[in-house]
Scaffold this active site. Structure first.
Site, PDB file in Angstrom:
ATOM      1  N   HIS A  91       6.151  58.533 -53.296  1.00 41.27           N
ATOM      2  CA  HIS A  91       7.289  58.336 -54.211  1.00 41.27           C
ATOM      3  C   HIS A  91       7.135  59.070 -55.541  1.00 41.27           C
ATOM      4  O   HIS A  91       6.030  59.260 -56.046  1.00 41.27           O
ATOM      5  CB  HIS A  91       7.612  56.851 -54.410  1.00 41.27           C
ATOM      6  CG  HIS A  91       6.540  56.015 -55.066  1.00 41.27           C
ATOM      7  ND1 HIS A  91       6.430  55.894 -56.434  1.00 41.27           N
ATOM      8  CD2 HIS A  91       5.577  55.221 -54.545  1.00 41.27           C
ATOM      9  CE1 HIS A  91       5.433  55.055 -56.719  1.00 41.27           C
ATOM     10  NE2 HIS A  91       4.893  54.643 -55.594  1.00 41.27           N
ATOM     11  N   ASP A  93       8.642  58.245 -58.564  1.00 37.82           N
ATOM     12  CA  ASP A  93       8.714  57.505 -59.830  1.00 37.82           C
ATOM     13  C   ASP A  93       7.415  56.793 -60.165  1.00 37.82           C
ATOM     14  O   ASP A  93       6.555  56.584 -59.307  1.00 37.82           O
ATOM     15  CB  ASP A  93       9.862  56.490 -59.794  1.00 37.82           C
ATOM     16  CG  ASP A  93       9.641  55.382 -58.761  1.00 37.82           C
ATOM     17  OD1 ASP A  93       9.163  55.699 -57.655  1.00 37.82           O
ATOM     18  OD2 ASP A  93       9.927  54.215 -59.075  1.00 37.82           O
ATOM     19  N   ASP A 152      -0.249  56.563 -59.104  1.00 37.13           N
ATOM     20  CA  ASP A 152       0.715  55.823 -58.296  1.00 37.13           C
ATOM     21  C   ASP A 152       2.086  56.401 -58.608  1.00 37.13           C
ATOM     22  O   ASP A 152       2.716  56.006 -59.564  1.00 37.13           O
ATOM     23  CB  ASP A 152       0.642  54.334 -58.650  1.00 37.13           C
ATOM     24  CG  ASP A 152       1.644  53.508 -57.889  1.00 37.13           C
ATOM     25  OD1 ASP A 152       2.320  54.058 -57.008  1.00 37.13           O
ATOM     26  OD2 ASP A 152       1.758  52.307 -58.183  1.00 37.13           O
ATOM     27  N   GLU A 186      10.776  53.901 -56.016  1.00 34.85           N
ATOM     28  CA  GLU A 186      10.018  52.954 -55.187  1.00 34.85           C
ATOM     29  C   GLU A 186       9.654  51.732 -56.003  1.00 34.85           C
ATOM     30  O   GLU A 186       9.685  50.604 -55.521  1.00 34.85           O
ATOM     31  CB  GLU A 186       8.738  53.630 -54.659  1.00 34.85           C
ATOM     32  CG  GLU A 186       8.015  52.821 -53.573  1.00 34.85           C
ATOM     33  CD  GLU A 186       7.002  51.808 -54.108  1.00 34.85           C
ATOM     34  OE1 GLU A 186       6.533  50.965 -53.309  1.00 34.85           O
ATOM     35  OE2 GLU A 186       6.679  51.836 -55.307  1.00 34.85           O
ATOM     36  N   GLU A 187       9.294  51.970 -57.286  1.00 29.53           N
ATOM     37  CA  GLU A 187       8.816  50.865 -58.130  1.00 29.53           C
ATOM     38  C   GLU A 187       9.914  49.837 -58.392  1.00 29.53           C
ATOM     39  O   GLU A 187       9.629  48.676 -58.642  1.00 29.53           O
ATOM     40  CB  GLU A 187       8.280  51.417 -59.465  1.00 29.53           C
ATOM     41  CG  GLU A 187       7.104  52.384 -59.314  1.00 29.53           C
ATOM     42  CD  GLU A 187       5.818  51.696 -58.857  1.00 29.53           C
ATOM     43  OE1 GLU A 187       5.830  50.459 -58.725  1.00 29.53           O
ATOM     44  OE2 GLU A 187       4.824  52.410 -58.624  1.00 29.53           O
ATOM     45  N   ASP A 209       0.290  55.727 -50.573  1.00 26.82           N
ATOM     46  CA  ASP A 209       0.605  54.928 -51.761  1.00 26.82           C
ATOM     47  C   ASP A 209      -0.381  53.777 -51.891  1.00 26.82           C
ATOM     48  O   ASP A 209       0.015  52.646 -52.169  1.00 26.82           O
ATOM     49  CB  ASP A 209       2.058  54.420 -51.617  1.00 26.82           C
ATOM     50  CG  ASP A 209       2.623  53.903 -52.932  1.00 26.82           C
ATOM     51  OD1 ASP A 209       1.983  54.114 -53.969  1.00 26.82           O
ATOM     52  OD2 ASP A 209       3.710  53.302 -52.903  1.00 26.82           O
ATOM     53  N   HIS A 391      -0.392  51.066 -62.758  1.00 30.16           N
ATOM     54  CA  HIS A 391       0.563  50.363 -63.632  1.00 30.16           C
ATOM     55  C   HIS A 391      -0.082  50.001 -64.971  1.00 30.16           C
ATOM     56  O   HIS A 391       0.366  49.080 -65.643  1.00 30.16           O
ATOM     57  CB  HIS A 391       1.141  49.088 -62.990  1.00 30.16           C
ATOM     58  CG  HIS A 391       1.974  49.371 -61.767  1.00 30.16           C
ATOM     59  ND1 HIS A 391       2.892  48.478 -61.270  1.00 30.16           N
ATOM     60  CD2 HIS A 391       2.030  50.441 -60.953  1.00 30.16           C
ATOM     61  CE1 HIS A 391       3.463  48.983 -60.185  1.00 30.16           C
ATOM     62  NE2 HIS A 391       2.946  50.190 -59.982  1.00 30.16           N
TER      63      HIS A 391
END
Ligand SMILES: [Zn+2]
Length: 419
Positions: A91, A93, A152, A186-187, A209, A391
């Site tokens: 992904h 984002d 990520d 995705e997030e 991921d 994150h």
């Protein structure tokens, strides 16, 4: 401890690191409060770059669609057209929890096991992050402490791109039809609503991921959200006795009855939870949004029942007040559908072993784009991508684990081509 020197001496190391650093510098923070796909215009910048890079690899069928899905179709090696079509996915984002603007990735070669000073105020300290002790000798990619790294899922993109580049450069390599797909949002959990399912036909897909080398994820939560509405009865507070039903108190009462032993902060492994993650309102009306997570259907049925029971209990305690709710499905545990196509995981395990990784299964305490794809009928487990502490500002990536993932991918494509 792994033999990091041997892994880092493999041919794709420099390119994999370079790609992660290049992609990480492009801001792609998504926004879960926006319903348009992509939720932020910045995601187009990385999508356009990947489009150019994929074309430069010699792939002619590359497009970025109206929802910012980058889709590259790689035709099979002549003679392999009838082989299963496999997708590689990551992904675009990054999480909105920490800034992803102006990311300054730093490569730390031959990690010495000591604390890494990210900036004046931020340190990546092995006494706080114990797993760092396992990475002495590896090359790490870290932040400058002001942003997340975005490994990520830019590690995932770097792995898929490096593997594709290697495959297309190697005149000996054979493969069936392939797709590379880079997805938006995705997030936020919303990107897959825009997935062009009618256009992209695959027999199996793999998302990149995940974390630690060897980790393979083929089970995730079954996820629902309960949207609670508490309707009160307003009155002058000085004359409210026996009259007022306070929706604020009703909402608070409901939240306090959710079992504390089944909250995100008190569970791990195979235990699900109730997660009241937003509360808003006043005396007349209040709302609480509660995420329900479980690995089994029975467990999820029990959670629905709990919501019903607690709603009725609150209503009983606040005469004149009303409680209503709406429970919506978010995604389902992909295990059941993956079990129906065992070769998808079996080949992944075999490929990981051939690449020198030690594959093991770990449940995802969340969902992935893969869970959504699996639900659509394309079995899609998740492969490790070497990202850690994601994150957050302490995010870092392991170069060796990324290289293992690249080699796993090359072996995997070969296994499918010879299926
Ligand atoms: Zn991710």
């Amino acid at each position: 401890m792994k033999d990091y020197a041997a892994i880092l001496a493999r041919p794709h190391t420099a390119e994999t690191i370079e790609r992660l650093v290049r992609y990480a510098k492009i801001e792609t923070t998504s926004d879960r409060h926006v319903d348009v796909i992509p939720s932020t215009p910045s995601q187009w910048n990385l999508a356009r770059l990947l489009e150019v890079e994929l074309k430069a690899l010699g792939i002619s069928d590359v497009s970025v669609d109206e929802h910012c899905f980058v889709i590259a179709r790689v035709p099979a090696t002549p003679g392999y057209e009838k082989k299963p079509t496999i997708g590689l996915m990551a992904h675009l984002d990054t999480s909105s929890e920490v800034s992803g603007a102006d990311v300054k990735p730093r490569v730390v070669p031959k990690y010495d096991g000591k604390a890494i000073k990210l900036s004046a105020d931020w340190t990546l300290d092995p006494t706080e992050f114990l797993e760092l002790a396992d990475y002495v000798g590896d090359t790490l990619i870290v932040t400058d402490g002001t942003t997340l790294l975005g490994a990520d899922d830019k590690s995932g993109i770097a792995i898929a791109m490096t593997a594709l580049a290697a495959l297309l450069k190697d005149p000996q390599a054979v493969h069936g039809p392939l797709y590379a797909i880079f997805s938006p949002d995705e997030e936020t959990g919303k990107g897959m609503d825009g997935f062009p399912a009618g256009k992209v036909k695959m027999d199996a897909c793999y998302t990149f991921d995940g974390g630690r080398g060897g980790e393979i994820e083929s089970e995730c939560f079954t996820a629902y959200e309960a949207k609670m509405t508490f309707t009160g009865k307003s009155a002058h507070p000085g004359y409210a006795r026996g009259v007022m039903a306070n929706a604020v108190s009703m909402a608070a009462g409901f939240v306090s009855m959710l079992p504390r032993s089944e909250s995100p902060e008190s569970t791990d492994g195979w235990y699900g939870y109730y997660y009241a993650h937003e509360i808003r309102g006043g005396v007349e009306s209040a709302n609480v949004d509660v995420l329900l997570r479980d690995f089994t259907d029975d467990g999820m049925a029990r959670r629905h029942e709990t919501v019903r029971t607690l709603a009725a209990a609150v209503e009983a305690q606040f005469p004149g007040g009303k409680v209503s709710f709406d429970i919506r499905k978010q995604y389902l545990n992909m295990k059941k559908k993956l079990d129906a196509s065992p070769e998808v995981l079996a080949r992944l395990y075999e490929a990981a072993r051939k690449a020198g990784a030690e594959p093991y299964s770990k449940p995802i305490r969340g969902g992935t784009d893969g869970a959504r794809l699996t639900e659509m009928g394309i079995p899609t487990p998740n492969i490790f991508a070497g990202m850690h502490n994601f994150h957050g500002r302490h995010e870092w990536a392991s170069a060796a684990e990324m290289v293992l993932a690249v080699d796993t991918t090359l072996e995997l494509v070969k296994l499918w081509a010879n299926a």
